[in-house]
Design a protein around this motif. Structure first.
Motif, PDB file in Angstrom:
ATOM      1  N   TRP A   1      96.547  19.548  14.082  1.00 20.58           N
ATOM      2  CA  TRP A   1      96.532  19.622  15.544  1.00 20.58           C
ATOM      3  C   TRP A   1      95.897  18.369  16.130  1.00 20.58           C
ATOM      4  CZ3 TRP A   1      92.111  19.864  18.662  1.00 20.58           C
ATOM      5  CH2 TRP A   1      92.337  20.151  20.014  1.00 20.58           C
ATOM      6  N   TYR A   2      94.784  17.926  15.535  1.00 23.94           N
ATOM      7  CA  TYR A   2      94.051  16.822  16.115  1.00 23.94           C
ATOM      8  C   TYR A   2      94.798  15.506  15.958  1.00 23.94           C
ATOM      9  CZ  TYR A   2      89.852  15.607  18.498  1.00 23.94           C
ATOM     10  OH  TYR A   2      88.969  15.275  19.479  1.00 23.94           O
ATOM     11  N   ALA A   3      95.320  15.280  14.745  1.00 19.81           N
ATOM     12  CA  ALA A   3      96.000  14.009  14.508  1.00 19.81           C
ATOM     13  C   ALA A   3      97.318  13.961  15.265  1.00 19.81           C
ATOM     14  CB  ALA A   3      96.224  13.823  13.024  1.00 19.81           C
ATOM     15  N   ASN A   4      97.994  15.116  15.368  1.00 25.89           N
ATOM     16  CA  ASN A   4      99.195  15.212  16.193  1.00 25.89           C
ATOM     17  C   ASN A   4     100.272  14.228  15.748  1.00 25.89           C
ATOM     18  OD1 ASN A   4     100.701  16.336  18.127  1.00 25.89           O
ATOM     19  ND2 ASN A   4      99.709  15.339  19.865  1.00 25.89           N
TER      20      ASN A   4
ATOM     21  N   PHE B   1      87.104  35.589   5.148  1.00 25.71           N
ATOM     22  CA  PHE B   1      86.667  34.450   5.945  1.00 25.71           C
ATOM     23  C   PHE B   1      87.107  33.132   5.321  1.00 25.71           C
ATOM     24  CE2 PHE B   1      84.261  31.584   8.423  1.00 25.71           C
ATOM     25  CZ  PHE B   1      84.204  32.213   9.646  1.00 25.71           C
TER      26      PHE B   1
ATOM     27  N   MET C   1      62.784  40.420 -14.703  1.00 27.89           N
ATOM     28  CA  MET C   1      63.110  41.684 -14.045  1.00 27.89           C
ATOM     29  C   MET C   1      63.584  42.702 -15.074  1.00 27.89           C
ATOM     30  SD  MET C   1      65.095  41.401 -10.505  1.00 27.89           S
ATOM     31  CE  MET C   1      65.125  39.633 -10.397  1.00 27.89           C
TER      32      MET C   1
ATOM     33  N   TYR D   1      89.108  30.269   7.085  1.00 28.66           N
ATOM     34  CA  TYR D   1      88.464  28.949   7.136  1.00 28.66           C
ATOM     35  C   TYR D   1      89.434  27.864   6.686  1.00 28.66           C
ATOM     36  CZ  TYR D   1      84.721  25.531   6.412  1.00 28.66           C
ATOM     37  OH  TYR D   1      83.916  24.428   6.471  1.00 28.66           O
TER      38      TYR D   1
ATOM     39  N   ARG E   1      77.906  47.706   6.223  1.00 31.10           N
ATOM     40  CA  ARG E   1      77.695  48.271   4.896  1.00 31.10           C
ATOM     41  C   ARG E   1      78.459  49.585   4.758  1.00 31.10           C
ATOM     42  NH1 ARG E   1      73.178  48.260   1.203  1.00 31.10           N
ATOM     43  NH2 ARG E   1      72.691  50.337   0.460  1.00 31.10           N
TER      44      ARG E   1
ATOM     45  N   PHE F   1      92.364  27.494   9.075  1.00 27.13           N
ATOM     46  CA  PHE F   1      91.991  26.744  10.268  1.00 27.13           C
ATOM     47  C   PHE F   1      91.790  25.267   9.937  1.00 27.13           C
ATOM     48  CE2 PHE F   1      88.882  24.945  13.201  1.00 27.13           C
ATOM     49  CZ  PHE F   1      89.586  25.118  14.383  1.00 27.13           C
TER      50      PHE F   1
ATOM     51  N   TYR G   1      70.824  47.108  -3.629  1.00 22.52           N
ATOM     52  CA  TYR G   1      69.579  47.462  -2.938  1.00 22.52           C
ATOM     53  C   TYR G   1      69.599  46.969  -1.512  1.00 22.52           C
ATOM     54  CZ  TYR G   1      67.775  48.978  -7.355  1.00 22.52           C
ATOM     55  OH  TYR G   1      67.581  49.650  -8.511  1.00 22.52           O
TER      56      TYR G   1
ATOM     57  N   LEU H   1      82.240  43.972   8.019  1.00 22.67           N
ATOM     58  CA  LEU H   1      80.891  43.465   8.284  1.00 22.67           C
ATOM     59  C   LEU H   1      79.832  44.520   7.945  1.00 22.67           C
ATOM     60  CD1 LEU H   1      79.941  40.775   9.332  1.00 22.67           C
ATOM     61  CD2 LEU H   1      80.119  41.638  11.640  1.00 22.67           C
TER      62      LEU H   1
ATOM     63  N   PHE I   1      95.056  23.745   9.968  1.00 20.58           N
ATOM     64  CA  PHE I   1      95.597  23.663  11.325  1.00 20.58           C
ATOM     65  C   PHE I   1      94.893  22.574  12.123  1.00 20.58           C
ATOM     66  CE2 PHE I   1      94.833  24.840  15.747  1.00 20.58           C
ATOM     67  CZ  PHE I   1      96.114  24.696  16.234  1.00 20.58           C
ATOM     68  N   MET I   2      93.544  22.541  12.052  1.00 20.33           N
ATOM     69  CA  MET I   2      92.846  21.686  13.003  1.00 20.33           C
ATOM     70  C   MET I   2      93.119  20.206  12.762  1.00 20.33           C
ATOM     71  SD  MET I   2      88.981  21.280  14.276  1.00 20.33           S
ATOM     72  CE  MET I   2      88.725  19.967  13.144  1.00 20.33           C
TER      73      MET I   2
END
Lengths: 432, 458
Positions: A289-292, A275, A1, A279, A330, A282, A432, A328, A285-286
């Motif tokens: 949260w799940y195993a508690n 993000f 290029m 990510y 342009r 979370f 571009y 989000l 957290f998850m």
């Protein structure tokens, strides 16, 4: 290029001139004064300086994360042999050179009180002299005492700062040297160095997160904690560097070199890391949260089922949802007043993020009682209330002023790497 | 390309020759002038009138004697992406609209040079992403909370944190699919046939050629003037492109319509079978595709088996051995039985003599195995019946400490038997709880009963 390339605009003002000196004089002066005022406010608050120390740590982490992120900016630039970011790299280098100044601030505000017998911040150091009590009340912490003790902690603190400063200086000095010689071999050498430097940087950053923030609640642990902190680092850094660059442009410098295309790319990275931060937050957290499992859920119990829920919700909405949608398009990255607004917004919420991580570890009981109870993250929910403290505000503003002053000391000579072989493509960079 | 196959045998030589010619051109010189001089015959800047087409030695795609059809357009080649971008800008500025560029890789800036508007793909992808989020959430709500409520790990049937990873994945999935297929559709792909495909020059669009084609339907098109424009714009060669002279051969061969119809019908057969199976009922047993896996040749214990003289599959215990865990001579300890009656006293085994340690052990085992149904106090209000009650059902485990009826009056041996083998809806716990621990639990249950009924029985 075919790579388009340009040369610096003949009218371009790329010298720092008096800008840095002014920033340094004003910033350091105001910073020291405000931090002293914060200390006085902390003294008056009659809680053994605990609130002052927590506020100081929050503010210090806020500026430290920006410095860490700027160092990452420099390293990733070399590692990927980036072209677009060359015009911004010198500014990032200047920010990353603030580590020695931050080390001094941290040594005075965080390490020194520990050695003067104040255990209000990292309460685990209270146990050094109370091993029997530890065995009786908090045997989970007993095994961690070989890591969490004032001597080793101090040693690590200075080690981290030395590693950061060393990497930052290596890259910044070589870059300045290239300004004179224009030797492309310097770029090549830095690119090879950037690999191992990135490795050392990453490991160091993981432990900085563990030591400086996670050990505030030493019975709790999360392996992704520092990754999340790093996500915050990068949000703050891209926002801060964009704002700083814009401010320099407003002073009449770099008006031709840095274009909307560069801000657009900063915006893309900002978008990505917004993000990434959510990510990792979370992810942390998850699993919990799940195993508690009680010893893991306490972290969120005291950050959600208390006054802190408001702050947690604010973070989800204002540090992720709103900027994510806003960035989000342009358009929002290319219309500079809008983009600068988003940067200010994200920078403020990065402080809230640090605040939400640090502050709930503080309750108003004496430290040795907290230590026996397994830390601030156990005990009465009613203790976990949010209270306004003037010392927090003073610390935040003071630390930012000090940080800007420290950056000002580094803003001298050329504000772009004038003889970098990648400068041409960077000046001509276009999305571009 | 169908024509190719027809022509290959008799046009072999000229093709090779033309290829060699071109190779030489490349080697010797660059630029239009050289190309004109050397390669003049086949390609470059020759505006050929339809009648003279048969001079055209290079074109293996057209039959030599054939009269070419109407002009479709012209195709120009440029030697670099930069030249292509500049040419595209010139063509656009000259007012052309029906033209396109072809290159082996995406060329930066070509969109702007050609005057193409920004794509709407991002908006489509955004819509796809939102659909993915909402659809993923709805899917999980429908399946897990509405159509078939299912308790996973004691979490609420519709719990957002558990749904976020799936919704995240469906968001990405639909975004990616929208990007992929959106690209294809917006770019009018797949394009299996285009008049330019006939030109040799076009083959290089996937290798090293940078091509610009202008169609004859453009209202500014004029073969001579357009070609001139392209040459001025720096083309290294310009080819006219003619459609097939026979209109019938421009159409899809008729038999292909048949193939499409037949394959479409065949593809629907499995779907039709599935639909039929879902809509009808059958009393027949299902097919056994792997007969010998569904019905393995093996002898189950205590089944008749001809291979042995006694006609039994079970070979019994091997002489001189004792099965593990089968030395249960102490019936009081192992079965709670004494002389065929429930044991009323306590086994004499030293490990289960009532001590504070055994009591603690019993409490711990009880809290693990019994409390979920019988409750920590033994009154039958454990978390399991409470949850059943919450969801509208009825499940009442035995009250272990009721002074009037039941367990208080049962002998120790019977209690042991219940723990081991179950009773009513309760299943046996012999597999989970070792023998000594069962006695520890009995000891603890007795303590519970005594504390619930001070001065009462036992």
């Amino acid at each position: 290029m075919s790579a388009a390339a340009k040369t610096l605009h003949p009218d371009e003002k790329y010298k720092a001139g008096s800008l840095g000196t002014k920033m340094a004089t004003f910033g350091i002066g105001a910073g020291v004064l405000l931090l002293l005022a914060s200390y006085v406010a902390g003294r008056l608050a009659d809680d053994g300086l605990r609130r002052f120390q927590y506020g100081f740590l929050t503010a210090w982490m806020f500026v430290l994360t920006i410095a860490i992120g700027s160092l990452f900016f420099v390293l990733i630039h070399h590692l990927t042999r980036a072209r677009w970011s060359t015009v911004l790299r010198r500014i990032a280098e200047c920010v990353s050179l603030t580590f020695p100044a931050l080390a001094i601030a941290g040594a005075i505000g965080i390490i020194m009180p520990m050695w003067l017998g104040n255990h209000e911040l990292y309460f685990w150091d209270w146990f050094g002299a109370h091993k029997a009590e530890l065995h009786l009340h908090n045997h989970h912490l007993e095994g961690k005492l070989s890591w969490l003790n004032p001597s080793f902690f101090t040693l690590r603190f200075f080690f981290y700062m030395a590693v950061y400063s060393g990497i930052a200086m290596t890259f910044a000095r070589a870059s300045r040297k290239q300004d004179e010689s224009g030797d492309p071999a310097i770029s090549e050498r830095l690119r090879i160095l950037a690999g191992p430097a990135m490795l050392i940087f990453s490991i160091t950053t993981v432990f900085v997160g563990f030591d400086m923030m996670m050990s505030l609640a030493p019975n709790w642990y999360s392996t992704i904690y520092s990754v999340n902190m790093f996500g915050g680092c990068m949000i703050a850094t891209y926002a801060f560097l964009s704002l700083l660059t814009r401010a320099i442009q407003k002073s009449g410098r770099l008006t031709h070199s840095v274009t909307v295309e560069h801000y657009h790319d900063m915006g893309k990275l900002l978008f990505g890391f917004v993000f990434f931060w959510a990510y990792t937050a979370f992810s942390q957290f998850m699993l919990i949260w799940y195993a508690n499992i009680p010893e893991e859920t306490v972290f969120f119990r005291y950050r959600w089922w208390t006054d802190w829920q408001t702050v947690a919700l604010l973070l989800i909405i204002c540090q992720w949802a709103v900027p994510y949608v806003a960035l989000l398009s342009r358009w929002s990255k290319r219309v500079l007043p809008v983009f600068m607004g988003i940067c200010v917004w994200l920078l403020l919420f990065h402080y809230v993020d640090m605040y939400w991580n640090v502050m709930p570890n503080m309750t108003w009981g004496p430290s040795h009682e907290l230590a026996k109870a397994g830390g601030p993250l156990t005990g009465d929910l009613a203790l976990h209330q949010w209270k306004f403290a003037i010392s927090d505000v003073l610390s935040f503003v003071g630390m930012v002023a000090l940080f800007l002053g420290a950056i000002g000391r580094q803003l001298r000579g050329n504000l772009v790497p004038v003889k970098d072989p990648m400068l041409g493509p960077s000046l001509a960079f276009e999305n571009y | 390309m169908i024509d190719d196959d027809d022509n290959t045998p008799d046009s072999d030589d000229p093709e090779v020759k033309a290829a060699l010619d071109k190779q030489e051109t490349k080697d010797v010189a660059e630029g239009p002038a050289a190309a004109l001089a050397h390669d003049a015959d086949p390609a470059v800047v020759v505006v050929t009138a339809p009648g003279h087409h048969d001079d055209d030695g290079d074109d293996g795609d057209d039959e030599d004697d054939e009269v070419p059809g109407e002009l479709y357009g012209v195709l120009a080649e440029f030697d670099s992406p930069g030249a292509l971008v500049r040419a595209a800008r010139k063509v656009k500025d000259a007012g052309y609209t029906e033209f396109d560029c072809y290159s082996p890789f995406p060329v930066h800036g070509i969109d702007e040079a050609m005057g193409i508007k920004r794509t709407i793909l991002p908006l489509l992808v955004f819509g796809g992403g939102i659909t993915g989020t909402v659809g993923g959430m709805f899917l999980q709500w429908w399946m897990n909370a509405y159509d078939w409520p299912w308790n996973v790990g004691g979490k609420p049937t519709w719990s957002i944190p558990a749904n976020i990873p799936i919704a995240y994945e469906t968001t990405i999935l639909l975004s990616v699919l929208t990007t992929f297929f959106g690209m294809w559709i917006l770019n009018k792909l797949p394009q299996v046939w285009h008049p330019f495909f006939k030109l040799d020059r076009f083959l290089r669009a996937s290798d090293d050629g940078f091509l610009l084609g202008i169609e004859a339907r453009d209202k500014r098109f004029d073969q001579a003037r357009t070609t001139e424009l392209l040459v001025k714009a720096g083309a290294t060669g310009v080819d006219p492109c003619h459609l097939d002279s026979d209109p019938d051969r421009r159409k899809l061969p008729t038999f292909l319509y048949g193939v499409i119809v037949v394959t479409t019908i065949l593809a629907l057969i499995p779907l039709a079978l599935i639909a039929k199976a879902r809509a009808t009922k059958s009393n027949k047993p299902h097919y056994h595709i792997f007969e010998d896996m569904d019905f393995q040749p093996k002898a189950k214990s205590d089944a008749p088996f001809d291979a042995f003289a006694d006609g039994r599959a079970n070979r019994g215990e091997i002489a001189g051995t004792v099965a593990r865990g089968s030395r249960n001579d102490d019936t009081a300890f192992h079965y709670g039985l004494q002389n065929g009656q429930w044991l009323t006293g306590w086994p004499s085994v030293p490990t289960v003599q009532p001590t504070p340690e055994l009591m603690k052990r019993g409490q711990a085992r009880y809290d693990i195995y019994c409390a979920p149904c019988h409750g920590f106090d033994g009154q039958g209000h454990g978390t399991v019946p409470e949850r059943v009650k919450e969801s509208g059902g009825l499940y009442a485990p035995q009250n272990l400490v009721d002074p009037v009826k039941g367990v208080v009056e049962q002998p120790n041996g019977q209690l042991f038997n219940t723990i081991s083998n179950g009773r009513n809806t309760m299943l046996g716990y012999a597999g989970q709880i070792p023998v000594a621990d069962r006695w520890a639990i009995i000891l603890y249950v007795r303590a519970l009963q005594r504390s619930a009924n001070p001065g009462g029985p036992r």
